[in-house]
Structures are given as structure tokens and as C-alpha cells.
Design an enzyme around this catalytic site. Structure first.
Site, PDB file in Angstrom:
ATOM      1  N   GLY A  87       0.846  -1.199   0.000  1.00 20.05           N
ATOM      2  CA  GLY A  87       0.000   0.000   0.000  1.00 20.05           C
ATOM      3  C   GLY A  87       0.874   1.238   0.000  1.00 20.05           C
ATOM      4  O   GLY A  87       2.084   1.144   0.197  1.00 20.05           O
ATOM      5  N   GLY A  89       2.742   3.629   1.389  1.00 21.66           N
ATOM      6  CA  GLY A  89       3.312   3.839   2.725  1.00 21.66           C
ATOM      7  C   GLY A  89       3.924   5.214   2.878  1.00 21.66           C
ATOM      8  O   GLY A  89       4.254   5.651   3.982  1.00 21.66           O
ATOM      9  N   ARG A  90       4.094   5.886   1.747  1.00 19.25           N
ATOM     10  CA  ARG A  90       4.652   7.243   1.823  1.00 19.25           C
ATOM     11  C   ARG A  90       4.134   8.095   0.666  1.00 19.25           C
ATOM     12  O   ARG A  90       4.836   8.972   0.166  1.00 19.25           O
ATOM     13  CB  ARG A  90       6.169   7.195   1.791  1.00 19.25           C
ATOM     14  CG  ARG A  90       6.719   6.449   0.586  1.00 19.25           C
ATOM     15  CD  ARG A  90       8.115   6.866   0.388  1.00 19.25           C
ATOM     16  NE  ARG A  90       8.796   6.024  -0.576  1.00 19.25           N
ATOM     17  CZ  ARG A  90      10.002   6.249  -0.971  1.00 19.25           C
ATOM     18  NH1 ARG A  90      10.668   7.266  -0.487  1.00 19.25           N
ATOM     19  NH2 ARG A  90      10.587   5.470  -1.839  1.00 19.25           N
ATOM     20  N   ASP A 122       9.101   5.727   7.538  1.00 18.28           N
ATOM     21  CA  ASP A 122       8.789   7.054   8.081  1.00 18.28           C
ATOM     22  C   ASP A 122       7.848   7.852   7.181  1.00 18.28           C
ATOM     23  O   ASP A 122       7.502   8.990   7.485  1.00 18.28           O
ATOM     24  CB  ASP A 122      10.089   7.839   8.314  1.00 18.28           C
ATOM     25  CG  ASP A 122      10.874   8.020   7.026  1.00 18.28           C
ATOM     26  OD1 ASP A 122      10.401   7.592   5.952  1.00 18.28           O
ATOM     27  OD2 ASP A 122      11.990   8.586   7.098  1.00 18.28           O
ATOM     28  N   GLY A 123       7.482   7.267   6.044  1.00 16.78           N
ATOM     29  CA  GLY A 123       6.541   7.956   5.152  1.00 16.78           C
ATOM     30  C   GLY A 123       7.175   9.064   4.329  1.00 16.78           C
ATOM     31  O   GLY A 123       6.488   9.769   3.587  1.00 16.78           O
ATOM     32  N   ARG A 180      -1.967  -1.215 -10.074  1.00 15.37           N
ATOM     33  CA  ARG A 180      -0.816  -2.078 -10.337  1.00 15.37           C
ATOM     34  C   ARG A 180      -1.258  -3.537 -10.380  1.00 15.37           C
ATOM     35  O   ARG A 180      -2.362  -3.860  -9.930  1.00 15.37           O
ATOM     36  CB  ARG A 180       0.205  -1.940  -9.192  1.00 15.37           C
ATOM     37  CG  ARG A 180       0.542  -0.521  -8.836  1.00 15.37           C
ATOM     38  CD  ARG A 180       0.729  -0.347  -7.319  1.00 15.37           C
ATOM     39  NE  ARG A 180       0.821   1.084  -6.978  1.00 15.37           N
ATOM     40  CZ  ARG A 180       1.934   1.764  -6.842  1.00 15.37           C
ATOM     41  NH1 ARG A 180       3.083   1.135  -6.951  1.00 15.37           N
ATOM     42  NH2 ARG A 180       1.929   3.044  -6.571  1.00 15.37           N
ATOM     43  N   ASP A 249       4.266  -4.903  -7.515  1.00 16.11           N
ATOM     44  CA  ASP A 249       3.670  -3.626  -7.084  1.00 16.11           C
ATOM     45  C   ASP A 249       4.208  -2.464  -7.907  1.00 16.11           C
ATOM     46  O   ASP A 249       3.688  -1.360  -7.826  1.00 16.11           O
ATOM     47  CB  ASP A 249       3.922  -3.382  -5.596  1.00 16.11           C
ATOM     48  CG  ASP A 249       5.376  -3.531  -5.209  1.00 16.11           C
ATOM     49  OD1 ASP A 249       5.941  -4.606  -5.469  1.00 16.11           O
ATOM     50  OD2 ASP A 249       5.962  -2.570  -4.669  1.00 16.11           O
ATOM     51  N   ASN A 250       5.245  -2.717  -8.679  1.00 11.90           N
ATOM     52  CA  ASN A 250       5.813  -1.666  -9.524  1.00 11.90           C
ATOM     53  C   ASN A 250       5.502  -1.905 -10.991  1.00 11.90           C
ATOM     54  O   ASN A 250       6.258  -1.477 -11.868  1.00 11.90           O
ATOM     55  CB  ASN A 250       7.327  -1.583  -9.306  1.00 11.90           C
ATOM     56  CG  ASN A 250       7.670  -1.123  -7.898  1.00 11.90           C
ATOM     57  OD1 ASN A 250       6.871  -0.453  -7.255  1.00 11.90           O
ATOM     58  ND2 ASN A 250       8.841  -1.495  -7.427  1.00 11.90           N
TER      59      ASN A 250
HETATM   60  P1  AMP Z   1       9.051   0.947  -3.414  1.00 15.01           P
HETATM   61  O1  AMP Z   1      10.332   0.266  -3.097  1.00 15.01           O
HETATM   62  O2  AMP Z   1       9.159   2.454  -3.524  1.00 15.01           O
HETATM   63  O3  AMP Z   1       8.317   0.336  -4.548  1.00 15.01           O
HETATM   64  O4  AMP Z   1       8.141   0.740  -2.123  1.00 15.01           O
HETATM   65  C1  AMP Z   1       7.691  -0.512  -1.689  1.00 15.01           C
HETATM   66  C2  AMP Z   1       6.755  -0.342  -0.535  1.00 15.01           C
HETATM   67  O5  AMP Z   1       7.424   0.228   0.573  1.00 15.01           O
HETATM   68  C3  AMP Z   1       5.554   0.561  -0.787  1.00 15.01           C
HETATM   69  O6  AMP Z   1       4.478   0.052  -0.062  1.00 15.01           O
HETATM   70  C4  AMP Z   1       6.013   1.880  -0.229  1.00 15.01           C
HETATM   71  O7  AMP Z   1       4.938   2.707   0.120  1.00 15.01           O
HETATM   72  C5  AMP Z   1       6.786   1.422   0.979  1.00 15.01           C
HETATM   73  N1  AMP Z   1       7.806   2.407   1.384  1.00 15.01           N
HETATM   74  C6  AMP Z   1       8.973   2.703   0.775  1.00 15.01           C
HETATM   75  N2  AMP Z   1       9.648   3.649   1.447  1.00 15.01           N
HETATM   76  C7  AMP Z   1       8.888   3.982   2.512  1.00 15.01           C
HETATM   77  C8  AMP Z   1       9.029   4.900   3.601  1.00 15.01           C
HETATM   78  N3  AMP Z   1      10.099   5.687   3.729  1.00 15.01           N
HETATM   79  N4  AMP Z   1       8.036   4.940   4.516  1.00 15.01           N
HETATM   80  C9  AMP Z   1       6.960   4.168   4.423  1.00 15.01           C
HETATM   81  N5  AMP Z   1       6.763   3.281   3.427  1.00 15.01           N
HETATM   82  C10 AMP Z   1       7.715   3.185   2.485  1.00 15.01           C
HETATM   83 MG    MG Z   2       6.779   0.896  -5.584  1.00 15.46          MG
END
Ligand code: AMP
Ligand code: MG
Length: 481
Positions: A87, A89-90, A122-123, A180, A249-250
Site C-alpha cells: 500500500g 506507505g509514503r 517514516d513515510g 498495479r 507492485d511496480n
Molecule cells: P518501493 O520500493 O518504492 O516500490 O516501495 C515498496 C513499498 O514500501 C511501498 O508500499 C512503499 O509505500 C513502501 N515504502 C517505501 N519507502 C517507505 C518509507 N520511507 N516509509 C513508508 N513506506 C515506504
Molecule cells: Mg513501488
């Protein structure tokens, strides 16, 4: 003072099984780093009368535009093969902005604070990686490859804790949607057939209305998404782009490139090229991108089983047959793309061999992928001793003979090649150089690189410094955090 937002938020009207209603967390001292004025214009948005200070408030989420309805979207994903509920997360989706009443764009903030999907994160996001996404996504767009776009980056005035303290930032991402493969996985995992039907119908209405009335919508959706993804990966292979983190998810259902974390462009041709520091087994290496796309599509197909046919065995059979078409669809598209790169018209049975001979030669001689095609296009600036190699000269003879078949001429072929082979790509050291200076508040290199990358198929003057690979053969990227 009207900016021109026209929000119509269909996704936020879906039930709470699809999202969490949440606002961005305000930031301390936002400052506008960059605004994509050309993209703003394409979106019928006018920021020209708005002060930098106000813009910073807008693109940080400290002030929300009228009509927005902010949510975090739920999704799941196979990350390096392991299934996880994820989901936003940020990130938060502001909503869908309509252009000319019919073109719909998600407007999303990335780095906007914690949500219920943040897990231990940390979002927040860091300035360097957000500027990196900005420049590479805009480069991919200019290369005529479907992608999410970047409208703005602001710095937050807050520090983000990573391996050390780094400047926080928020990117405004524009996408035809953020649905996605992982969105389907999330809904499918909950085993609520009504929600699954809702998602299938929503996705079709939004991206593939041509199958709204077909007999087996889910199956048609699978086929269309497969077609789009094949085309996307063929495009990546055309320009030497390595996405780096092709988790489910990407992978966007729209067929747009999404999530610019550890991506990078290949310099010398090596199918095993991997840049991402965490991809230790080369799952997402250059040549593994097509089979991983198929793997991801198989995960998508699994989600659709309950809606493809009431009889599960029959549904599995149909879905498997569909996924097994991947190879043929991909290979044909890839072959045609390589024909374009070499300026071949029509088909000839020797084509595959000529293409493979060139790729093998490039690999053995560590020839630069982009520049070798530029050399074939008579780019004088690309002189290099390796192109005097006897094997290559023999290959060129075969290539020239082939070019002349099917009413071809060198001139016609060069025209085709010019539209297929970029003369500039975001070279890794150039991107790093630009980001390093940007971190010190100097955007000169960043803007110069951006402007060169805007016209990758043009014969630009004085761009030699952007055309050559770095001598560093150990370039590594890190997941954009
Ligand atoms: P990503 O690697 O950007 O595709 O992110 C994979 C998952 O990790 C997704 O659910 C993002 O929302 C979550 N995520 C990545 N970085 C952060 C962060 N700094 N804080 C919270 N969630 C994160
Ligand atoms: Mg992603």
C-alpha cells in the site's frame, strides 16, 4: 488566480477495502525545487501567477487544492519473489485531474508522510532520489516510452533519517492511474469476489473501455495488459533501460513505466547488467526483464482466475494458455523493434541472425549499446577504435546488404533509425553529477541535462559530453528511499 484543477475522484469513491482516507502530513518549511511547466501546460494547469512560496505550499500538501480527496491506495506485491501486503506507505493520491473533461490523470504526492500502510517506514522521501525520479521519468517520456511523469519537487525543510541525515522532499507524480498488478493481488488475497469484479470493471472503464461489453472481460483484460507490458519492455530493451525493481507492485496495469528507484541505463552491451545493489542474483538484469514480465503477468492472471470462468480448472487452463502466448508476442515485437534500430524494412529470414551477431559482437567487445547504433547512423562524434575491428567491418557489409532489400536505401533506413535510436540517454555519471550539485542547491547541471534529454532523437550540437559512458564500470544504484 485560477490554476485550473478539475478533480473528479472516482478511486476515492471505491469502498474502504481499496484505500485509506488520509491527508498528507504538513511539512515544516517547504521550498519549490523544480516545477515542470511544460507538463503543467499539457495538463491545462497555469501556475504562472503563483509565487514560489505559494507553489511550495501547494506541492508539499500544506495547502490542498480544491476538489482533491486524498487517499492512500491499498496494494500488495511480490517483492523479489516474496508476497507482501503493501500500500501507499509514503504517498497520497490527491485525486484524478481531468484535462478537457475526458483525459484523466492521477496526481500523487510521494514522500507525503505516514499512512496505515507505512509499516516501519517514516513515510518520507529524500531529495536526491526524488530529483532522480524526476529526471529519469522525464527522459523516458522524451524517449517516447509510456511512463508516469513528474510535475514538481519540493524540499520539506525537514531532515530524513537514512544512513545519515538527508534533506526531505516530495515529488508530485502524474500517472494515467496507479493501479498495479499488486492492486489486483491485494484485492484477490482478500477473496471478496464483489471487490474483484469492482476492480476489473473499474480498470476496464478507465483504461480499456473497448472491452466493456465483451463476453469474457477478465480474459480480455489479461490479454490487453500483456500486450501493453510486452510493448513497454520492448521499449526498455530498445534504449537499454534497466528498471531494476520489477516487483509486481511496480508494474502498472496501464503499461506505464512506474517507480524510478534503482533504475539506470546500460552503457556497454551486457545482457547480464544489473545496477541495483540489492539485486544480488540478477533477477531484474537487462536480459531478465522479459521473462520477469511474464512471471509478473502470471501473478496477474492468478488474481483473475475467479472471474475468468466459474469452473476453476477451466479458468486456470485458459489463463495458462494466454500467459504461454507471451513468448511469441514478445519475440515478434522485439524482432520488429531491432529491425527498426537497424533500419530494416519488411522481414527477411536472416534478420534474427544479423541482429544476434551484432549483439554478440557488442558484448564481446564491450561496445556501448547506444553509441554503436549512433555509429551506424554516421554520427561522426562517435569514433572509437573498436569500430575498426575486422569482425565488425564484416558485419557492416552484411548489414548494408540487408538494408537495400525491400525497397530500402541507406537514406530511408537512416530516417527510420533516427526515430528509433536515441543519441543521448541519461548517462549514469551525468545524472549523479547533476544530483550532487542539486543537493548543494545548484540546479545548473540538472537543468542542462534535462534540456538535452528532452530531445533524444535530434541531432543536437555540442552534446559530446552527454554521449560518452563513464569509465566507472561498477556503478551501483540504491532503492530510492
Ligand atoms: P518501493 O520500493 O518504492 O516500490 O516501495 C515498496 C513499498 O514500501 C511501498 O508500499 C512503499 O509505500 C513502501 N515504502 C517505501 N519507502 C517507505 C518509507 N520511507 N516509509 C513508508 N513506506 C515506504
Ligand atoms: Mg513501488
Amino acid at each position: 488566480m485560477t490554476i485550473g484543477w478539475h478533480f473528479d475522484n472516482t478511486y476515492s469513491k471505491l469502498s474502504d477495502n481499496f484505500k485509506e482516507v488520509i491527508k498528507p502530513t504538513p511539512v515544516k518549511d517547504p521550498e519549490l525545487i523544480i516545477l515542470n511547466e511544460k507538463l503543467a501546460k499539457e495538463l491545462n494547469l497555469d501556475f504562472s501567477n503563483i509565487s514560489k512560496k505559494e507553489l511550495a505550499k501547494i506541492f508539499s500538501g500544506n495547502v490542498l487544492p480544491e476538489g482533491s480527496s486524498t487517499i492512500a491506495q491499498a496494494y500488495a506485491g511480490h517483492q523479489f519473489g516474496h508476497f507482501t501486503m503493501l500500500g501507499d506507505g509514503r504517498a497520497v493520491l490527491l485525486g484524478e485531474h481531468l484535462v478537457n473533461k475526458n483525459k484523466r490523470f492521477d496526481i500523487q504526492f510521494k514522500g507525503s508522510g505516514k499512512t496505515s500502510f507505512s509499516r516501519s517506514g517514516d513515510g518520507r522521501a529524500v531529495l536526491g532520489p526524488m530529483l532522480r525520479e524526476y529526471i529519469v521519468s522525464e527522459a523516458i517520456h522524451a524517449l517516447n516510452i509510456p511512463t508516469t511523469r513528474s510535475l514538481a519537487v519540493i524540499s520539506t525543510g525537514e531532515k530524513v533519517v537514512r544512513e545519515n541525515l538527508l534533506p526531505g522532499a516530495i515529488l508530485t507524480r502524474v500517472a494515467s492511474s496507479h493501479i498495479r498488478v499488486g492492486t489486483f493481488q491485494y484485492i484477490a488475497a482478500k477473496q471478496n469476489i464483489d471487490d474483484l469484479n469492482t476492480l476489473v470493471n473499474y480498470t476496464i472503464d478507465r483504461h480499456y473501455p473497448e472491452i466493456q461489453t465483451s463476453d469474457n472481460k477478465a480474459l480480455d483484460l489479461l490479454n490487453l495488459v500483456m500486450e501493453k507490458q510486452c510493448q513497454l519492455v520492448v521499449n526498455w530493451m530498445r534504449v537499454g533501460f534497466i528498471h531494476g525493481v520489477m516487483n509486481t507492485d511496480n508494474m502498472a496495469i496501464s503499461g506505464e513505466t512506474i517507480d524510478y528507484g534503482p533504475c539506470a541505463f546500460m552503457d556497454h552491451y551486457d545482457p547480464k547488467t544489473v545496477f541495483s545493489s540489492i539485486d544480488r542474483f540478477g533477477r531484474y538484469s537487462f536480459s531478465n526483464q522479459p521473462p520477469i514480465t511474464k512471471w509478473n503477468l502470471a501473478r496477474f492472471a492468478e488474481c483473475l482466475i475467479p472471474v475468468i470462468d466459474k469452473d476453476e480448472d477451466e479458468a486456470i487452463k485458459i489463463a495458462s494458455e494466454t500467459i504461454n502466448n507471451f513468448q511469441n508476442i514478445y519475440e515478434e515485437k522485439w524482432l520488429n523493434m531491432m529491425r527498426d534500430k537497424l533500419g530494416f524494412f519488411g522481414e527477411d529470414q536472416r534478420d534474427k541472425k544479423i541482429i544476434e551477431d551484432l549483439l554478440n559482437w557488442m558484448e564481446q567487445n564491450k561496445a556501448d549499446y547506444t553509441n554503436t547504433f549512433c555509429y551506424l547512423m554516421n554520427k561522426d562524434s562517435i569514433s572509437n577504435e573498436i569500430y575498426k575491428d575486422q569482425k565488425f567491418l564484416t558485419w557492416i557489409k552484411n548489414w548494408k546488404n540487408r538494408v537495400l532489400i525491400n525497397n530500402g536505401s541507406i537514406e530511408k533506413s537512416l530516417k527510420l533509425m533516427k526515430n528509433t535510436n536515441p543519441t543521448v540517454i541519461p548517462r549514469n555519471h551525468k545524472v549523479e553529477e547533476a544530483l550532487l550539485a542539486a543537493n548543494e542547491n545548484n540546479l545548473d547541471n540538472f537543468n542542462k541535462l534535462l534540456s538535452v534529454l528532452e530531445n533524444p532523437y535530434d541531432n543536437l550540437e555540442n552534446i559530446d559530453e552527454f554521449q560518452f559512458p563513464s569509465s566507472n564500470n561498477n556503478y551501483q544504484t540504491y532503492c530510492g528511499t
